[in-house]
Write a protein that holds these residues in place. Structure first.
Motif, PDB file in Angstrom:
ATOM      1  N   GLU A   1      -4.467 -16.372 -17.104  1.00 19.30           N
ATOM      2  CA  GLU A   1      -5.798 -15.791 -17.332  1.00 19.30           C
ATOM      3  C   GLU A   1      -6.618 -15.764 -16.046  1.00 19.30           C
ATOM      4  O   GLU A   1      -7.265 -14.766 -15.731  1.00 19.30           O
ATOM      5  CB  GLU A   1      -6.543 -16.562 -18.424  1.00 19.30           C
ATOM      6  N   ASN A   2      -6.597 -16.859 -15.311  1.00 20.23           N
ATOM      7  CA  ASN A   2      -7.372 -16.911 -14.074  1.00 20.23           C
ATOM      8  C   ASN A   2      -6.792 -15.986 -13.011  1.00 20.23           C
ATOM      9  O   ASN A   2      -7.534 -15.338 -12.280  1.00 20.23           O
ATOM     10  CB  ASN A   2      -7.478 -18.349 -13.571  1.00 20.23           C
ATOM     11  N   TYR A   3      -5.470 -15.911 -12.923  1.00 25.36           N
ATOM     12  CA  TYR A   3      -4.830 -15.002 -11.967  1.00 25.36           C
ATOM     13  C   TYR A   3      -5.167 -13.555 -12.334  1.00 25.36           C
ATOM     14  O   TYR A   3      -5.535 -12.766 -11.464  1.00 25.36           O
ATOM     15  CB  TYR A   3      -3.314 -15.218 -11.958  1.00 25.36           C
ATOM     16  N   LYS A   4      -5.052 -13.231 -13.598  1.00 25.39           N
ATOM     17  CA  LYS A   4      -5.363 -11.880 -14.088  1.00 25.39           C
ATOM     18  C   LYS A   4      -6.793 -11.495 -13.738  1.00 25.39           C
ATOM     19  O   LYS A   4      -7.039 -10.404 -13.199  1.00 25.39           O
ATOM     20  CB  LYS A   4      -5.158 -11.832 -15.607  1.00 25.39           C
TER      21      LYS A   4
ATOM     22  N   SER B   1      -8.018  -8.666 -10.977  1.00 23.53           N
ATOM     23  CA  SER B   1      -8.477  -7.515 -11.773  1.00 23.53           C
ATOM     24  C   SER B   1      -7.308  -6.779 -12.433  1.00 23.53           C
ATOM     25  O   SER B   1      -7.192  -5.562 -12.368  1.00 23.53           O
ATOM     26  CB  SER B   1      -9.290  -6.546 -10.909  1.00 23.53           C
ATOM     27  N   LEU B   2      -6.450  -7.554 -13.073  1.00 20.45           N
ATOM     28  CA  LEU B   2      -5.286  -7.002 -13.751  1.00 20.45           C
ATOM     29  C   LEU B   2      -5.505  -6.997 -15.257  1.00 20.45           C
ATOM     30  O   LEU B   2      -6.319  -7.760 -15.776  1.00 20.45           O
ATOM     31  CB  LEU B   2      -4.043  -7.855 -13.450  1.00 20.45           C
ATOM     32  N   LYS B   3      -4.751  -6.152 -15.928  1.00 20.37           N
ATOM     33  CA  LYS B   3      -4.710  -6.200 -17.389  1.00 20.37           C
ATOM     34  C   LYS B   3      -3.721  -7.285 -17.768  1.00 20.37           C
ATOM     35  O   LYS B   3      -2.870  -7.689 -16.962  1.00 20.37           O
ATOM     36  CB  LYS B   3      -4.273  -4.858 -17.944  1.00 20.37           C
TER      37      LYS B   3
ATOM     38  N   LEU C   1       1.302 -10.458 -16.995  1.00 20.95           N
ATOM     39  CA  LEU C   1       2.491 -10.984 -17.649  1.00 20.95           C
ATOM     40  C   LEU C   1       3.762 -10.428 -17.023  1.00 20.95           C
ATOM     41  O   LEU C   1       4.724 -11.170 -16.789  1.00 20.95           O
ATOM     42  CB  LEU C   1       2.451 -10.663 -19.145  1.00 20.95           C
ATOM     43  N   ASP C   2       3.767  -9.141 -16.704  1.00 19.58           N
ATOM     44  CA  ASP C   2       4.930  -8.533 -16.046  1.00 19.58           C
ATOM     45  C   ASP C   2       5.197  -9.171 -14.684  1.00 19.58           C
ATOM     46  O   ASP C   2       6.340  -9.442 -14.330  1.00 19.58           O
ATOM     47  CB  ASP C   2       4.739  -7.023 -15.889  1.00 19.58           C
ATOM     48  N   ILE C   3       4.136  -9.415 -13.919  1.00 22.92           N
ATOM     49  CA  ILE C   3       4.275 -10.064 -12.608  1.00 22.92           C
ATOM     50  C   ILE C   3       4.834 -11.476 -12.788  1.00 22.92           C
ATOM     51  O   ILE C   3       5.780 -11.872 -12.106  1.00 22.92           O
ATOM     52  CB  ILE C   3       2.928 -10.098 -11.854  1.00 22.92           C
ATOM     53  N   PHE C   4       4.266 -12.230 -13.719  1.00 19.69           N
ATOM     54  CA  PHE C   4       4.712 -13.611 -13.935  1.00 19.69           C
ATOM     55  C   PHE C   4       6.173 -13.647 -14.374  1.00 19.69           C
ATOM     56  O   PHE C   4       6.925 -14.519 -13.959  1.00 19.69           O
ATOM     57  CB  PHE C   4       3.812 -14.307 -14.954  1.00 19.69           C
TER      58      PHE C   4
END
Length: 74
Positions: free
Chosen positions: A13-16, A20-22, A27-30
């Motif tokens: 959540e904090n990374y998102k 400024s990601l959806k 989730l795809d990046i992670f």
């Protein structure tokens, strides 16, 4: 176990928000760069740090994984 799950949610959540990601993008990046595995392996150290440090640490890890993946492709 629940503490680790809460921490994983906190991290994504904090990374998102910081990037400024959806939710799906984060989730795809992670998933693509195995960030959840990294967080689990580093939990003892990471969960004692602040939000800014965690975001910076995850960014460094993701950037390093991206470079490794690019080298594998080329």
């Amino acid at each position: 176990m629940e503490d680790k799950l809460d921490f994983l949610v906190y991290c994504i959540e904090n990374y998102k928000n910081a990037k400024s990601l959806k939710g799906k993008e984060a989730l795809d990046i992670f998933n693509s760069y195995r960030v959840f595995e990294y967080i689990n392996a580093s939990y003892e150290a990471l969960h004692t740090t602040g939000r800014e440090y965690i975001i910076e640490d995850l960014s460094i890890y993701i950037n390093a994984r991206q470079k490794v993946d690019l080298k594998v492709v080329h």
